[in-house]
Write an enzyme that holds these catalytic residues in place. Structure first.
Site, mmCIF file in Angstrom:
data_model
loop_
_atom_site.group_PDB
_atom_site.id
_atom_site.type_symbol
_atom_site.label_atom_id
_atom_site.label_comp_id
_atom_site.label_asym_id
_atom_site.label_seq_id
_atom_site.Cartn_x
_atom_site.Cartn_y
_atom_site.Cartn_z
ATOM 1 N N ARG A 4 26.728 15.972 -3.463
ATOM 2 C CA ARG A 4 27.633 16.917 -4.144
ATOM 3 C C ARG A 4 27.720 16.474 -5.600
ATOM 4 O O ARG A 4 28.019 15.324 -5.884
ATOM 5 C CB ARG A 4 29.014 16.908 -3.508
ATOM 6 N N HIS A 34 29.802 17.488 -11.155
ATOM 7 C CA HIS A 34 30.820 18.502 -11.412
ATOM 8 C C HIS A 34 31.875 18.043 -12.404
ATOM 9 O O HIS A 34 32.231 16.869 -12.464
ATOM 10 C CB HIS A 34 31.558 18.838 -10.106
ATOM 11 N N TYR A 70 40.019 12.677 -2.889
ATOM 12 C CA TYR A 70 40.274 12.772 -4.322
ATOM 13 C C TYR A 70 41.761 12.855 -4.579
ATOM 14 O O TYR A 70 42.455 13.608 -3.907
ATOM 15 C CB TYR A 70 39.727 14.078 -4.904
HETATM 16 C C1 LIG Z 1 36.941 21.467 -5.289
HETATM 17 C C2 LIG Z 1 37.741 22.460 -4.449
HETATM 18 C C3 LIG Z 1 37.097 23.360 -3.637
HETATM 19 N N1 LIG Z 1 37.806 24.271 -2.906
HETATM 20 C C4 LIG Z 1 37.086 25.186 -2.005
HETATM 21 C C5 LIG Z 1 36.133 26.152 -2.688
HETATM 22 C C6 LIG Z 1 35.025 26.318 -1.670
HETATM 23 O O1 LIG Z 1 35.385 27.322 -0.728
HETATM 24 C C7 LIG Z 1 34.995 24.989 -0.943
HETATM 25 C C8 LIG Z 1 33.904 24.057 -1.449
HETATM 26 O O2 LIG Z 1 34.033 23.959 -2.861
HETATM 27 P P1 LIG Z 1 32.910 23.235 -3.723
HETATM 28 O O3 LIG Z 1 31.572 23.722 -3.302
HETATM 29 O O4 LIG Z 1 33.284 23.379 -5.167
HETATM 30 O O5 LIG Z 1 33.103 21.719 -3.248
HETATM 31 P P2 LIG Z 1 32.400 20.401 -3.817
HETATM 32 O O6 LIG Z 1 31.000 20.746 -4.188
HETATM 33 O O7 LIG Z 1 32.609 19.344 -2.845
HETATM 34 O O8 LIG Z 1 33.199 20.147 -5.160
HETATM 35 C C9 LIG Z 1 33.640 18.853 -5.463
HETATM 36 O O9 LIG Z 1 32.497 18.070 -5.832
HETATM 37 C C10 LIG Z 1 32.786 16.759 -6.252
HETATM 38 C C11 LIG Z 1 31.483 16.111 -6.686
HETATM 39 C C12 LIG Z 1 33.904 16.666 -7.220
HETATM 40 O O10 LIG Z 1 33.914 15.832 -8.119
HETATM 41 C C13 LIG Z 1 35.072 17.547 -6.955
HETATM 42 O O11 LIG Z 1 35.979 17.560 -8.049
HETATM 43 C C14 LIG Z 1 34.632 18.933 -6.616
HETATM 44 O O12 LIG Z 1 34.007 19.537 -7.737
HETATM 45 O O13 LIG Z 1 36.296 24.390 -1.137
HETATM 46 C C15 LIG Z 1 39.171 24.307 -2.994
HETATM 47 O O14 LIG Z 1 39.846 25.149 -2.329
HETATM 48 N N2 LIG Z 1 39.837 23.422 -3.783
HETATM 49 C C16 LIG Z 1 39.162 22.505 -4.539
HETATM 50 O O15 LIG Z 1 39.798 21.684 -5.267
#
Ligand SMILES: Cc1cn([C@H]2C[C@H](O)[C@@H](COP(=O)(O)OP(=O)(O)O[C@H]3O[C@@H](C)C(=O)[C@@H](O)[C@H]3O)O2)c(=O)[nH]c1=O
Length: 173
Positions: A59, A62, A130
């Site tokens: 992941r 970001h 986190y």
């Molecule tokens: C990050 C996040 C995602 N979501 C939801 C959106 C989506 O449906 C699902 C997955 O989201 P993402 O694909 O963005 O998840 P992910 O790729 O795991 O995003 C995370 O990556 C790492 C590396 C970080 O540093 C984090 O801050 C965040 O960006 O979760 C939230 O509801 N709240 C949140 O804070």
């Protein structure tokens, strides 16, 4: 709780002091007072868990753009991950800090504003927690390619599982 300043300014590894006894262990995972004493201005407002089924899930990388730029404290509460903070600030030279975070070690990485973050899981069923100080703002979510040659991040393995968005971020510059 101890602090190790990384070469990337503002990035800090937080090291655990475990109190062990016959029942198991106790460790402090976050402390406003100790962070303030260490000069880290961080007031988290959200906690989130990232559950990762397979080893070598990637992941990243970001960050959130202003006005939702965030700081985060990243901890692996089950298994282990190769965790990376990447300095995208002007003059930051695209330097990175890479640390293995593990539930066993109990360490964590503090990521300041201006740095991208990502990780590669080193075990099955790795869970990352986190603490974050800005609201989740999908419209301001930004990313960069984990394997951008300009970053030269020494990932220990190629990702076996990666989302489409993370595979397709543009190269830097
Ligand atoms: C990050 C996040 C995602 N979501 C939801 C959106 C989506 O449906 C699902 C997955 O989201 P993402 O694909 O963005 O998840 P992910 O790729 O795991 O995003 C995370 O990556 C790492 C590396 C970080 O540093 C984090 O801050 C965040 O960006 O979760 C939230 O509801 N709240 C949140 O804070």
């Amino acid at each position: 709780m101890r602090f190790r300043a990384a070469a990337v300014p503002g990035v800090v590894e937080v090291l655990a002091d475990r109190a062990l006894d016959a029942r198991g262990a106790f460790l402090r995972s976050w402390c406003a007072t100790r962070f303030a004493e260490a000069g880290i201005d961080f007031a988290p407002t959200q906690a989130s868990l990232s559950e990762n089924t397979h080893r070598h899930t990637l992941r990243g990388m970001h960050w959130q753009a202003a006005p939702a730029a965030e700081q985060k404290l990243v901890r692996c509460v089950r298994g282990a991950v190769f965790d990376v903070a990447l300095d995208l600030r002007p003059g930051g030279g695209l330097r990175h800090e890479a640390v293995v975070l593990s539930a066993e070690a109990g360490n964590a990485l503090f990521i300041p504003q201006g740095c991208a973050h990502g990780f590669l899981t080193l075990t099955d069923d790795a869970v990352v927690e986190y603490l974050i100080d800005a609201p989740y703002t999908p419209a301001l979510a930004r990313g960069a390619r984990w394997d951008d040659p300009a970053f030269a991040i020494p990932w220990p393995a190629a990702p076996a599982v990666i989302g489409d968005r993370d595979r397709d971020w543009p190269l830097h510059g």
